[in-house]
Every structure is written in structure tokens, then in C-alpha cells.
Design an enzyme around this catalytic site. Structure first.
Site, PDB file in Angstrom:
ATOM      1  N   GLY A   1      -2.249   1.613   4.853  1.00 47.42           N
ATOM      2  CA  GLY A   1      -0.936   2.220   4.693  1.00 47.42           C
ATOM      3  C   GLY A   1      -1.010   3.634   4.137  1.00 47.42           C
ATOM      4  O   GLY A   1      -2.067   4.273   4.144  1.00 47.42           O
TER       5      GLY A   1
ATOM      6  N   ARG B   1      -1.120   4.968   1.147  1.00 50.89           N
ATOM      7  CA  ARG B   1      -2.149   5.290   0.149  1.00 50.89           C
ATOM      8  C   ARG B   1      -3.516   5.392   0.807  1.00 50.89           C
ATOM      9  O   ARG B   1      -4.290   6.303   0.514  1.00 50.89           O
ATOM     10  CB  ARG B   1      -2.186   4.247  -0.977  1.00 50.89           C
ATOM     11  N   CYS B   2      -3.824   4.462   1.699  1.00 47.84           N
ATOM     12  CA  CYS B   2      -5.114   4.496   2.393  1.00 47.84           C
ATOM     13  C   CYS B   2      -5.307   5.802   3.161  1.00 47.84           C
ATOM     14  O   CYS B   2      -6.422   6.312   3.268  1.00 47.84           O
ATOM     15  CB  CYS B   2      -5.215   3.339   3.385  1.00 47.84           C
ATOM     16  N   MET B   3      -4.217   6.345   3.714  1.00 46.54           N
ATOM     17  CA  MET B   3      -4.312   7.508   4.597  1.00 46.54           C
ATOM     18  C   MET B   3      -4.301   8.836   3.849  1.00 46.54           C
ATOM     19  O   MET B   3      -4.229   9.892   4.476  1.00 46.54           O
ATOM     20  CB  MET B   3      -3.153   7.493   5.608  1.00 46.54           C
TER      21      MET B   3
ATOM     22  N   ASN C   1       0.842  -1.205   0.000  1.00 46.40           N
ATOM     23  CA  ASN C   1       0.000   0.000   0.000  1.00 46.40           C
ATOM     24  C   ASN C   1       0.872   1.248   0.000  1.00 46.40           C
ATOM     25  O   ASN C   1       1.053   1.907   1.014  1.00 46.40           O
ATOM     26  CB  ASN C   1      -0.945  -0.017   1.197  1.00 46.40           C
TER      27      ASN C   1
END
Length: 410
Positions: free
Chosen positions: A395, A397-399, A352
Site C-alpha cells: 500500500g 507506506r510500502c510505495m 498500510n
């Protein structure tokens, strides 16, 4: 910037990004109710905030503008009418069964004068002990008498990628997998409708939170200014991808193909970006466990407005090379292909990555094997401490939600 949103790739130089700094909602996590709130563990809030601040500072040092969801949402409540509308909508969607209790909660929220404090409170949730004179009046409340909350916290909100996704000049305002997360999309609805930065130009909407089938931003990847990839996963229905594709083609955003990646219905793979991200023009991270089971379908517009859907029979490398018009692509495997390392580091979001420019990414420092494989492939790494943030199963990208990327010229 002519348009407030401009995201025509996963790798174009990142100029503006939206984050949410974890707050009191993480402090409201309890062991007995983790599954209800989609968590596996309880992060240490203060340390999680330090790690998140480090993440934001990395981006700022790269001259990336960092905006916070909580600030944007607060600034969107720009008059009493919009503020009252927001409170009414928030309470209506908060699963409160008693009308009297709804009114008490509205009074409590209206007493918070500062809009930013109001937003923070709606994210943190409301415990029963916070409401003076609380008594259970509905049968549902009586049955759940041991449950400590009137309104659940939103601990997943620091994964800003999911509740909406930027695509081209538009947004996909998503219908979430869980009722726990569906309320998160209210903030996006108000930001894009009322915040001065976005309201000055009407932002095209390619999916709406009121749809009945689910889709989440972790499954939505912009591979190029022509091609999207969307995961069929635990969190995204195949039917949603068809709706998204029709809307995108109808609104003429420039995209002419959606690749649907069927990665299966698994918690450990919950989104496409937990097993697959783009890190350069011709390089991708991938979790090797999905390669044998992965099915890819291409979706293209027909002249009559319908969709042409084809199952792609080539290898993933060949499919990506064809649609991105590359001679070849390189798949960089999580754990460098080692089965044990891949499983461990994928669980800790080794795949990620947030790409901030072609060939440059942000990663968690803890995924040492995968990070070394990325370095060997010529990728420049920026490291974020991943001790507490990773407990939410997401990770870099998610955040992060890119709002503006420079267009690629190559």
C-alpha cells in the site's frame, strides 16, 4: 536542511519522499514465474502508472518534494569509473553462470549512453531474445533453456520502503529476503555513496546489505525519536534486529529502545507495516488477526555495549502507551473489527497507511470499511485508486520512502 535524511517519527510532517514509478519490469511479469518474482498477479502497467502518478500528485499538492529512485540512481553514476563499477556489480549479482555471457551483457549495458536509460534497463531485466546471438553455454543455462530471461526484472521495486529504510539521520541498507529483491539494494548503495545530495554529508549506515541475515524496510517503523518498532516476520530475522539495535545504539542516533514485534512467518502478513502503522500521536492501525498471537520484546542498550532484551507482558495498548509516554493509545482495527472485512481489506493493504502529518494519511480508496473506521477516529484521509498497484501486495507506506520529516514538538 542540515542533514539530507531526517526521519525521527512515522508521523512528522513529510517534506521529501522517494518513489519509483512502475516501469517495464511489470511488463516482464509472466504467469509461470510469478512466485519466483514474489507476485500473486500481473498488474496492468499503464493503469498502475496512472494510479502511481495520482499518488505522487497527492503528495506534491501537499507541498511534499517527490524524488524518484531511478533519477537519483542515474545521477549517482556521475563519472565513467562509478558507472563501470555499477555495471560490473550489477552483472556480478545477476545470477549469470557463464563468464562469456556476463561479458556480452556488460557490452550491451555499456552501449546505453544515457544513465537514466541504463538504470531503467537494469530494473526491467533482460530477455534472452534481446541479446544478439544468445546461446546457452553453462549447464545451468541449458537446464533452464525455457526460462525467457538472462536477468530477472525487479517488479517489486515500486515498493521503495523495503530495500532500505531511513532511521533518524541514517539508513538501514537491507539484506533482502529473496535473491530476486537483493539486487534492488544496489541502487540505494550508489545513491547514498555518490549522489551529490547525500554524498556531501556522510549518511550513517545502521545495517549493511552484505550482512548474512535478512531485514526489510516494511518491518522498520520509527515510532518516536527514542523508540523504533521492528517486525520479526517472513522477511526479517530476529538476529537482524539485534544487529540493527547494536548499530543504532553505538552510532548514538538518539534512540534508546527497539520494540521487536513477533508477527509470525506468514506471506499474508509479510511485513509489520502490512498489519500495523502509526497514524497520529496516539493512534495506530492494526489487523485484528495478529493481536492474539503478537509477542513484543523490548531491546535496550547496556553500559557494556551488550543488549538487555525483555519480553513485554502487557497488552499492546499498554506497551505502546508506556514507551511513547502517552496516557493511552487507540488501536483502529482493519475492517473495523469485522472478521471478513478485516481479512479482505488487510489483503488489500487496509492497514498500510502513509502518514504525511499527525492525523493525516494516504490510503487506498478500495478499503471502504477500514477507511470509515479511520474517519470515525478523526483521521483525515487522502485517497489513491488501488485497482492495479495493490496487485503487488503493498500500500501507500510500502510505495514510499520518507527522506525528510519535520521533527515533532509535542
Amino acid at each position: 536542511m542540515s542533514m539530507p535524511i531526517n526521519v525521527f517519527s512515522e508521523i512528522g510532517p513529510l517534506k521529501t519522499v522517494m518513489l519509483h514509478r512502475p516501469g517495464k519490469e511489470l511488463g516482464n511479469l509472466m504467469p509461470d514465474y510469478l512466485k519466483r518474482l514474489l507476485f500473486d498477479d500481473i498488474p496492468f502497467l499503464e493503469q498502475a502508472q496512472k494510479e502511481h502518478d495520482y499518488f505522487a500528485d497527492i503528495l506534491r499538492k501537499k507541498e511534499i518534494e517527490v524524488l524518484y529512485l531511478e533519477d537519483l540512481a542515474g545521477d549517482s553514476l556521475k563519472n565513467e569509473k562509478i558507472r563501470a563499477q555499477f555495471i560490473n556489480q550489477y552483472v556480478a549479482e545477476a545470477c549469470i553462470h557463464s563468464q562469456k555471457l556476463k561479458e556480452k551483457v556488460k557490452i550491451m549495458l555499456n552501449e546505453i549512453a544515457d544513465n537514466r536509460e541504463l538504470i531503467d534497463k537494469t530494473i526491467a531485466g533482460i530477455q534472452k531474445v534481446e541479446l544478439t546471438g544468445y546461446t546457452a553455454e553453462s549447464l545451468s543455462d541449458m537446464i533452464e533453456s525455457d526460462y525467457p530471461f538472462i536477468i530477472d526484472p525487479m517488479p517489486n521495486l515500486y515498493f521503495t520502503r523495503d530495500n532500505f529504510a531511513t532511521i533518524g539521520n541514517g539508513i538501514s541498507l537491507n539484506h533482502m529476503y529473496s535473491a530476486t529483491r537483493q539486487r534492488e539494494t544496489i541502487y540505494g548503495e550508489y545513491i547514498f555513496a555518490y549522489h551529490p545530495r547525500f554524498a556531501r554529508k556522510k549518511v550513517p549506515k545502521v545495517y549493511d546489505r552484505n550482512e548474512i541475515t535478512r531485514i526489510e524496510g516494511g518491518d522498520e517503523l520509527v515510532l518516536s525519536n527514542k523508540v523504533l518498532a521492528v517486525g520479526i516476520s517472513q522477511r526479517t530475522d530476529a538476529a537482524s534486529i539485534e544487529k540493527l539495535a547494536k548499530n543504532i545504539f553505538t552510532k548514538n542516533l538518539g534512540f534508546n529502545c527497539v520494540l521487536a514485534f513477533n508477527i509470525g512467518n506468514f506471506r499474508k502478513f509479510m511485513h509489520l507495516d502490512t498489519v500495523f502503522t502509526m497514524v497520529d500521536y496516539d493512534k495506530f492501525t492494526i489487523h485484528p488477526e495478529i493481536e492474539g498471537m503478537l509477542e513484543v520484546y523490548s531491546i535496550k542498550p547496556k553500559s557494556n555495549g551488550e543488549l538487555k532484551i525483555t519480553k513485554e507482558e502487557d497488552s499492546l495498548e499498554q506497551i505502546l502507551a508506556k514507551y511513547l509516554q502517552r496516557d493511552f493509545v487507540q488501536l483502529i482495527r482493519c475492517g473495523d473489527g469485522n472478521r471478513a472485512a478485516a481479512a479482505r481489506e488487510q489483503w488489500n493493504d487496509g492497514s498500510n497507511t502513509l502518514t504525511i502529518a499527525p492525523g493525516e494519511v494516504v490510503v487506498y480508496d478500495r478499503n471502504t470499511v477500514t477507511n470509515e473506521a479511520l474517519k470515525k477516529a478523526g483521521i483525515k484521509l487522502n485517497y489513491v485508486p488501488g485497482g492495479e498497484l495493490v496487485r503487488g501486495r503493498g500500500g501507500p507506506r510500502c510505495m514510499s520512502m520518507p527522506l525528510y520529516r519535520e521533527n515533532l514538538t509535542e
